[in-house]
Design a protein around this motif. Structure first.
Motif, PDB file in Angstrom:
ATOM      1  N   LEU A 340       0.854  -1.184   0.000  1.00  0.00           N
ATOM      2  CA  LEU A 340       0.000   0.000   0.000  1.00  0.00           C
ATOM      3  C   LEU A 340       0.892   1.235   0.000  1.00  0.00           C
ATOM      4  O   LEU A 340       1.697   1.431   0.918  1.00  0.00           O
ATOM      5  CB  LEU A 340      -0.914  -0.007   1.232  1.00  0.00           C
ATOM      6  CG  LEU A 340      -1.865   1.177   1.397  1.00  0.00           C
ATOM      7  CD1 LEU A 340      -2.776   1.303   0.176  1.00  0.00           C
ATOM      8  CD2 LEU A 340      -2.697   1.012   2.657  1.00  0.00           C
ATOM      9  N   ILE A 341       0.773   2.059  -1.038  1.00  0.00           N
ATOM     10  CA  ILE A 341       1.584   3.268  -1.167  1.00  0.00           C
ATOM     11  C   ILE A 341       0.817   4.435  -0.544  1.00  0.00           C
ATOM     12  O   ILE A 341      -0.347   4.680  -0.897  1.00  0.00           O
ATOM     13  CB  ILE A 341       1.890   3.568  -2.646  1.00  0.00           C
ATOM     14  CG1 ILE A 341       2.594   2.363  -3.297  1.00  0.00           C
ATOM     15  CG2 ILE A 341       2.737   4.820  -2.793  1.00  0.00           C
ATOM     16  CD1 ILE A 341       2.693   2.465  -4.790  1.00  0.00           C
ATOM     17  N   VAL A 342       1.461   5.128   0.368  1.00  0.00           N
ATOM     18  CA  VAL A 342       0.802   6.236   1.068  1.00  0.00           C
ATOM     19  C   VAL A 342       1.578   7.521   0.843  1.00  0.00           C
ATOM     20  O   VAL A 342       2.759   7.618   1.193  1.00  0.00           O
ATOM     21  CB  VAL A 342       0.692   5.941   2.590  1.00  0.00           C
ATOM     22  CG1 VAL A 342       0.079   7.144   3.308  1.00  0.00           C
ATOM     23  CG2 VAL A 342      -0.152   4.698   2.836  1.00  0.00           C
ATOM     24  N   VAL A 360       0.906  10.004 -11.433  1.00  0.00           N
ATOM     25  CA  VAL A 360       2.169   9.286 -11.232  1.00  0.00           C
ATOM     26  C   VAL A 360       1.916   7.958 -10.523  1.00  0.00           C
ATOM     27  O   VAL A 360       2.440   6.906 -10.907  1.00  0.00           O
ATOM     28  CB  VAL A 360       3.156  10.145 -10.413  1.00  0.00           C
ATOM     29  CG1 VAL A 360       4.395   9.319 -10.032  1.00  0.00           C
ATOM     30  CG2 VAL A 360       3.577  11.368 -11.208  1.00  0.00           C
ATOM     31  N   LEU A 361       1.078   7.990  -9.478  1.00  0.00           N
ATOM     32  CA  LEU A 361       0.818   6.787  -8.684  1.00  0.00           C
ATOM     33  C   LEU A 361       0.023   5.749  -9.468  1.00  0.00           C
ATOM     34  O   LEU A 361       0.216   4.541  -9.306  1.00  0.00           O
ATOM     35  CB  LEU A 361       0.074   7.154  -7.397  1.00  0.00           C
ATOM     36  CG  LEU A 361       0.875   7.984  -6.381  1.00  0.00           C
ATOM     37  CD1 LEU A 361      -0.018   8.423  -5.236  1.00  0.00           C
ATOM     38  CD2 LEU A 361       2.064   7.197  -5.849  1.00  0.00           C
ATOM     39  N   GLU A 362      -0.877   6.210 -10.323  1.00  0.00           N
ATOM     40  CA  GLU A 362      -1.692   5.288 -11.115  1.00  0.00           C
ATOM     41  C   GLU A 362      -0.851   4.487 -12.100  1.00  0.00           C
ATOM     42  O   GLU A 362      -1.261   3.415 -12.562  1.00  0.00           O
ATOM     43  CB  GLU A 362      -2.784   6.059 -11.853  1.00  0.00           C
ATOM     44  CG  GLU A 362      -3.924   6.485 -10.931  1.00  0.00           C
ATOM     45  CD  GLU A 362      -4.882   7.464 -11.589  1.00  0.00           C
ATOM     46  OE1 GLU A 362      -4.598   7.889 -12.745  1.00  0.00           O
ATOM     47  OE2 GLU A 362      -5.885   7.819 -10.957  1.00  0.00           O
ATOM     48  N   ASP A 363       0.329   5.006 -12.436  1.00  0.00           N
ATOM     49  CA  ASP A 363       1.218   4.296 -13.368  1.00  0.00           C
ATOM     50  C   ASP A 363       1.991   3.157 -12.702  1.00  0.00           C
ATOM     51  O   ASP A 363       2.634   2.354 -13.377  1.00  0.00           O
ATOM     52  CB  ASP A 363       2.221   5.283 -13.991  1.00  0.00           C
ATOM     53  CG  ASP A 363       1.543   6.236 -14.975  1.00  0.00           C
ATOM     54  OD1 ASP A 363       0.467   5.867 -15.482  1.00  0.00           O
ATOM     55  OD2 ASP A 363       2.088   7.343 -15.207  1.00  0.00           O
ATOM     56  N   PHE A 369      -2.922   2.919  -3.593  1.00  0.00           N
ATOM     57  CA  PHE A 369      -2.337   4.090  -2.958  1.00  0.00           C
ATOM     58  C   PHE A 369      -3.417   4.907  -2.251  1.00  0.00           C
ATOM     59  O   PHE A 369      -4.599   4.860  -2.595  1.00  0.00           O
ATOM     60  CB  PHE A 369      -1.570   4.948  -3.969  1.00  0.00           C
ATOM     61  CG  PHE A 369      -2.427   5.564  -5.049  1.00  0.00           C
ATOM     62  CD1 PHE A 369      -3.012   6.810  -4.859  1.00  0.00           C
ATOM     63  CD2 PHE A 369      -2.640   4.893  -6.243  1.00  0.00           C
ATOM     64  CE1 PHE A 369      -3.804   7.368  -5.848  1.00  0.00           C
ATOM     65  CE2 PHE A 369      -3.426   5.452  -7.231  1.00  0.00           C
ATOM     66  CZ  PHE A 369      -4.014   6.702  -7.032  1.00  0.00           C
ATOM     67  N   VAL A 370      -2.979   5.647  -1.240  1.00  0.00           N
ATOM     68  CA  VAL A 370      -3.855   6.519  -0.454  1.00  0.00           C
ATOM     69  C   VAL A 370      -3.126   7.842  -0.254  1.00  0.00           C
ATOM     70  O   VAL A 370      -1.926   7.864   0.042  1.00  0.00           O
ATOM     71  CB  VAL A 370      -4.188   5.894   0.924  1.00  0.00           C
ATOM     72  CG1 VAL A 370      -4.938   6.905   1.807  1.00  0.00           C
ATOM     73  CG2 VAL A 370      -5.006   4.626   0.757  1.00  0.00           C
ATOM     74  N   LEU A 371      -3.849   8.953  -0.394  1.00  0.00           N
ATOM     75  CA  LEU A 371      -3.297  10.274  -0.121  1.00  0.00           C
ATOM     76  C   LEU A 371      -3.807  10.735   1.232  1.00  0.00           C
ATOM     77  O   LEU A 371      -5.018  10.673   1.502  1.00  0.00           O
ATOM     78  CB  LEU A 371      -3.728  11.275  -1.200  1.00  0.00           C
ATOM     79  CG  LEU A 371      -2.878  11.347  -2.479  1.00  0.00           C
ATOM     80  CD1 LEU A 371      -2.852  10.010  -3.189  1.00  0.00           C
ATOM     81  CD2 LEU A 371      -3.411  12.427  -3.416  1.00  0.00           C
TER      82      LEU A 371
END
Length: 470
Positions: A340-342, A360-363, A369-371
């Motif tokens: 999980l990218i935060v 960028v994260l969608e690539d 991912f979570v902001l």
């Protein structure tokens, strides 16, 4: 050890409290208490109905120890299936010990760990899997583990296993009967029906075996490693998740030198968060050891949360590339672990920068991912929901049986292997005497789960893990 004497133990946690409960079980338990109890009504305990409560005093000769409530449960309608008496006294350590020592002097024996539940099993009040669920219920520390233990205590798992065993036993009897008429070459067991049964048993066993992965996670909690470069907000995030200042937060990079762990419940599931030392090149020996431990914790974790500063990645191309390189390293080294990218500190981003960061994260493939902003508490609840999504709790919602006990899991695996042998034997036209060997083994492993097959060593191992008084 004999189990026909009268045992006594403290049934509530040791230490001072408002009330303590002292439990006795055995055919003479009512008589033991009656001799030391002076009811305010003057009634004799032995003549009272089961499931009644009586006010009075526990006395030793002419000395009154305490005013108590005595609960009477007569066999067979008690937890252990024997006469059971529970003495509710004041929670002073001195009072507790005085009452217990009094009963010991009068001929009772101190109960061993889990002996009350062991007697319940031996007297047919619980089967073995239900007895084990008692310990799981006591140790449950979240909604999901409590729900599973309650389901098992009510006999959900036992009844499913018992039904399979009964059906298999019926066919086994017919196979055994064929062996008695071997010279006449007759078949009492319909091979087509038998094959259908083995298919159904295989399906159920596989479902139960597969459920252990979820059950083990629910029972023991899910370790989550929070990793990333120094000073990206890992400790702040841990504090936000726990809603307390658990980790030291500082602007100085490398403040966290060792891992910090704590657990919370999300949606009834226990999550154990591990705040790790920041990953970077360093000449500091102590910090280096902390980074080494970080990778050890990633090995142990079931979910990896990679944290980075959103504003830096959105505005610094070199930093962005470094983050992506680190992410690829983790994905390649731990391909089976959910990642999980935060992106932290989004409160510092403009809307345009957020959109750019999202692209960028969608690539990045095979990662969610979570902001969020750990400092401001923005997106923390979304992070919790995302973590919960990694756990397959569909079985809980559907009230399906979930296996959490490693002993049950081992017996199910062995039973599955034996049933698989029976299936192959049926397909290859194996003789009844050879089929009977594998059927007996499968029945044996089913019986191990519910306690129809036991030995003293097995019972000793199981009940040794119980608390005294239960």
């Amino acid at each position: 050890m004999t189990h026909d004497d009268t045992i006594v133990a403290l049934a509530t946690p040791s230490g001072a409290g408002a009330i303590a409960v002292i439990r006795l079980s055995g055919s003479d338990s009512i008589r033991f208490v009656e001799r030391q109890f002076r009811s305010v009504s003057g009634k004799e305990l032995s003549k009272q109905a089961t499931h009644t409560i009586h006010l009075g005093h526990i006395v030793d000769e002419n000395r009154t120890i305490d005013e108590v409530l005595v609960s009477v449960f007569k066999d067979p309608n008690s937890y252990t299936g024997e006469n059971v008496v529970e003495v509710s006294c004041h929670g002073s350590n001195y009072i507790q010990q005085e009452i217990i020592q009094l009963f010991l002097r009068k001929g009772c024996r101190m109960a061993t760990a889990g002996e009350f539940t062991l007697r319940a099993f031996l007297n047919g009040k619980l089967d073995l899997s239900q007895a084990e669920a008692v310990a799981d219920l006591i140790s449950s520390d979240n909604e999901a583990s409590h729900q599973i233990a309650m389901q098992q205590m009510r006999g959900g798992f036992s009844s499913e296993i018992a039904k399979l065993r009964e059906e298999l036993l019926n066919f086994a009897s017919l196979i055994e009967l064929e062996l008695d008429f071997a010279e006449e070459d007759v078949e009492f067991a319909d091979r087509t029906q038998f094959k259908a049964l083995t298919e159904r048993i295989t399906f159920v066993l596989k479902r139960l075996i597969d459920s252990f992965a979820v059950g083990n996670v629910i029972k023991n909690g899910i370790p989550v490693a929070i990793v990333g470069e120094p000073n990206v907000g890992k400790s702040t995030l841990l504090n936000a998740l726990l809603n307390e200042e658990r980790a030291i937060v500082s602007e100085i990079a490398g403040t966290t030198r060792d891992t910090i762990e704590d657990e919370i419940s999300i949606g009834g599931i226990g999550f154990r968060f591990i705040d790790t030392a920041g990953i970077r090149e360093t000449q500091d020996v102590i910090e280096g050891l902390g980074i080494q431990k970080t990778f050890e914790k990633i090995e142990q974790a079931q979910v990896v949360v990679y944290l980075f500063e959103a504003d830096v990645m959105a505005q610094d191309a070199d930093k962005s590339r470094n983050v992506q390189i680190e992410l690829e390293k983790i994905k390649n080294k731990y391909p089976l672990k959910p990642l999980l990218i935060v992106a932290n500190k989004i409160d510092k981003l403009s809307e345009d920068a957020k959109s750019k960061l999202n692209r960028v994260l969608e690539d990045i493939e095979n990662a969610q991912f979570v902001l969020l902003s750990a400092k401001e508490g923005i997106g923390v609840e979304l992070l919790k929901d995302t973590l919960l999504g990694f756990v397959n709790t569909g079985a809980l919602k559907n009230n399906d049986t979930i296996v959490t006990n490693s002993r049950h899991y081992d017996s199910l695996l062995k039973a599955f292997e034996d049933i698989d042998k029976v299936k192959h034997g049926l397909e290859s036209g194996l003789s009844g005497d050879l089929l009977a060997i594998d059927i007996r083994q499968a029945l044996y492993h089913f019986g191990e789960i519910t306690g129809q097959v036991t030995n003293d060593e097995l019972l000793g191992n199981i009940f040794a893990n119980f608390c005294i008084g239960k």
